[in-house]
Design a protein around this motif. Structure first.
Motif, PDB file in Angstrom:
ATOM      1  N   LEU A  27       6.041 -11.803  -7.824  1.00  0.00           N
ATOM      2  CA  LEU A  27       7.482 -11.643  -7.986  1.00  0.00           C
ATOM      3  C   LEU A  27       7.971 -10.383  -7.270  1.00  0.00           C
ATOM      4  O   LEU A  27       8.955 -10.420  -6.530  1.00  0.00           O
ATOM      5  CB  LEU A  27       7.815 -11.560  -9.478  1.00  0.00           C
ATOM      6  CG  LEU A  27       9.207 -11.966  -9.882  1.00  0.00           C
ATOM      7  CD1 LEU A  27       9.328 -13.490  -9.799  1.00  0.00           C
ATOM      8  CD2 LEU A  27       9.501 -11.486 -11.282  1.00  0.00           C
ATOM      9  N   ALA A  28       7.269  -9.278  -7.479  1.00  0.00           N
ATOM     10  CA  ALA A  28       7.660  -8.006  -6.874  1.00  0.00           C
ATOM     11  C   ALA A  28       7.505  -8.025  -5.347  1.00  0.00           C
ATOM     12  O   ALA A  28       8.279  -7.395  -4.636  1.00  0.00           O
ATOM     13  CB  ALA A  28       6.838  -6.866  -7.464  1.00  0.00           C
ATOM     14  N   ALA A  29       6.503  -8.760  -4.848  1.00  0.00           N
ATOM     15  CA  ALA A  29       6.270  -8.832  -3.401  1.00  0.00           C
ATOM     16  C   ALA A  29       7.051  -9.972  -2.746  1.00  0.00           C
ATOM     17  O   ALA A  29       6.988 -10.147  -1.532  1.00  0.00           O
ATOM     18  CB  ALA A  29       4.774  -8.999  -3.127  1.00  0.00           C
ATOM     19  N   ALA A  53       3.721  -6.042   2.109  1.00  0.00           N
ATOM     20  CA  ALA A  53       4.521  -6.229   0.894  1.00  0.00           C
ATOM     21  C   ALA A  53       3.652  -6.085  -0.356  1.00  0.00           C
ATOM     22  O   ALA A  53       4.050  -5.422  -1.323  1.00  0.00           O
ATOM     23  CB  ALA A  53       5.200  -7.596   0.913  1.00  0.00           C
ATOM     24  N   LEU A  54       2.470  -6.684  -0.347  1.00  0.00           N
ATOM     25  CA  LEU A  54       1.562  -6.581  -1.488  1.00  0.00           C
ATOM     26  C   LEU A  54       1.107  -5.137  -1.691  1.00  0.00           C
ATOM     27  O   LEU A  54       1.064  -4.633  -2.813  1.00  0.00           O
ATOM     28  CB  LEU A  54       0.357  -7.509  -1.294  1.00  0.00           C
ATOM     29  CG  LEU A  54       0.657  -8.998  -1.319  1.00  0.00           C
ATOM     30  CD1 LEU A  54      -0.542  -9.796  -0.803  1.00  0.00           C
ATOM     31  CD2 LEU A  54       1.056  -9.458  -2.709  1.00  0.00           C
ATOM     32  N   ALA A  55       0.775  -4.457  -0.595  1.00  0.00           N
ATOM     33  CA  ALA A  55       0.326  -3.067  -0.670  1.00  0.00           C
ATOM     34  C   ALA A  55       1.428  -2.160  -1.220  1.00  0.00           C
ATOM     35  O   ALA A  55       1.164  -1.268  -2.028  1.00  0.00           O
ATOM     36  CB  ALA A  55      -0.129  -2.582   0.701  1.00  0.00           C
ATOM     37  N   ARG A  56       2.670  -2.392  -0.799  1.00  0.00           N
ATOM     38  CA  ARG A  56       3.786  -1.568  -1.293  1.00  0.00           C
ATOM     39  C   ARG A  56       3.946  -1.708  -2.801  1.00  0.00           C
ATOM     40  O   ARG A  56       4.151  -0.721  -3.505  1.00  0.00           O
ATOM     41  CB  ARG A  56       5.082  -1.977  -0.614  1.00  0.00           C
ATOM     42  CG  ARG A  56       5.217  -1.463   0.773  1.00  0.00           C
ATOM     43  CD  ARG A  56       6.561  -1.833   1.322  1.00  0.00           C
ATOM     44  NE  ARG A  56       6.533  -1.755   2.767  1.00  0.00           N
ATOM     45  CZ  ARG A  56       7.588  -1.512   3.495  1.00  0.00           C
ATOM     46  NH1 ARG A  56       8.759  -1.380   2.927  1.00  0.00           N
ATOM     47  NH2 ARG A  56       7.480  -1.451   4.809  1.00  0.00           N
ATOM     48  N   VAL A  60      -0.195   1.402  -2.487  1.00  0.00           N
ATOM     49  CA  VAL A  60      -1.291   1.846  -1.632  1.00  0.00           C
ATOM     50  C   VAL A  60      -0.950   1.525  -0.179  1.00  0.00           C
ATOM     51  O   VAL A  60      -0.131   0.655   0.089  1.00  0.00           O
ATOM     52  CB  VAL A  60      -2.630   1.157  -2.010  1.00  0.00           C
ATOM     53  CG1 VAL A  60      -3.035   1.510  -3.429  1.00  0.00           C
ATOM     54  CG2 VAL A  60      -2.563  -0.338  -1.821  1.00  0.00           C
ATOM     55  N   PRO A  61      -1.589   2.216   0.774  1.00  0.00           N
ATOM     56  CA  PRO A  61      -1.394   1.828   2.172  1.00  0.00           C
ATOM     57  C   PRO A  61      -2.051   0.468   2.427  1.00  0.00           C
ATOM     58  O   PRO A  61      -3.044   0.121   1.770  1.00  0.00           O
ATOM     59  CB  PRO A  61      -2.078   2.939   2.965  1.00  0.00           C
ATOM     60  CG  PRO A  61      -2.950   3.660   2.008  1.00  0.00           C
ATOM     61  CD  PRO A  61      -2.433   3.385   0.626  1.00  0.00           C
ATOM     62  N   ALA A  62      -1.503  -0.299   3.348  1.00  0.00           N
ATOM     63  CA  ALA A  62      -2.052  -1.622   3.663  1.00  0.00           C
ATOM     64  C   ALA A  62      -3.526  -1.518   4.045  1.00  0.00           C
ATOM     65  O   ALA A  62      -4.312  -2.420   3.753  1.00  0.00           O
ATOM     66  CB  ALA A  62      -1.245  -2.279   4.779  1.00  0.00           C
ATOM     67  N   ALA A  63      -3.927  -0.416   4.659  1.00  0.00           N
ATOM     68  CA  ALA A  63      -5.323  -0.225   5.062  1.00  0.00           C
ATOM     69  C   ALA A  63      -6.270  -0.248   3.868  1.00  0.00           C
ATOM     70  O   ALA A  63      -7.440  -0.612   4.006  1.00  0.00           O
ATOM     71  CB  ALA A  63      -5.475   1.088   5.839  1.00  0.00           C
TER      72      ALA A  63
END
Length: 88
Positions: A27-29, A53-56, A60-63
C-alpha cells in the motif's frame, strides 16, 4: 543465489524487522500485495522504479536490497498471522 532471490530475501528480512505486513508495504509503495509476495519469493523481475519505491518505504537505500546475505544465513521468519493485539 540469483539477484531476484537476493532482492526477495532482503525485502522480506527488512519488512519483517520493521513489523510490516506485505499488504502495508504494498500500500505504501503503491504496488499490488501479491506482487510483493512474488518479489519475496524471487519469482518477479523487479523494475528499478519499484525497487526504489519499496526501499523508500523501508527507509533504506535501494542498494540495501541488492546485498547478498552472508553464507549460511537463514531465510527470514514470517510475521505471525492475524491482527496485532490491542494495547491495554
Amino acid at each position: 543465489m540469483n539477484v531476484r532471490k537476493i532482492i526477495g530475501w532482503n525485502l522480506r528480512k527488512l519488512r519483517v524487522e520493521q513489523g510490516l505486513s506485505q499488504e502495508r508495504l504494498a500500500l505504501a509503495a503503491e504496488v499490488d500485495r501479491s506482487y510483493v509476495g512474488r518479489v519475496e519469493r524471487g519469482s518477479e523481475n523487479v523494475t528499478l522504479d519499484t525497487l526504489d519505491a519499496l526501499a523508500r518505504v523501508l527507509g533504506v537505500p535501494a542498494a540495501a536490497l541488492l546485498t547478498e546475505p552472508p553464507k549460511g544465513a537463514r531465510q527470514p521468519s514470517p510475521l505471525s498471522s492475524g491482527r496485532k493485539s490491542k494495547a491495554p
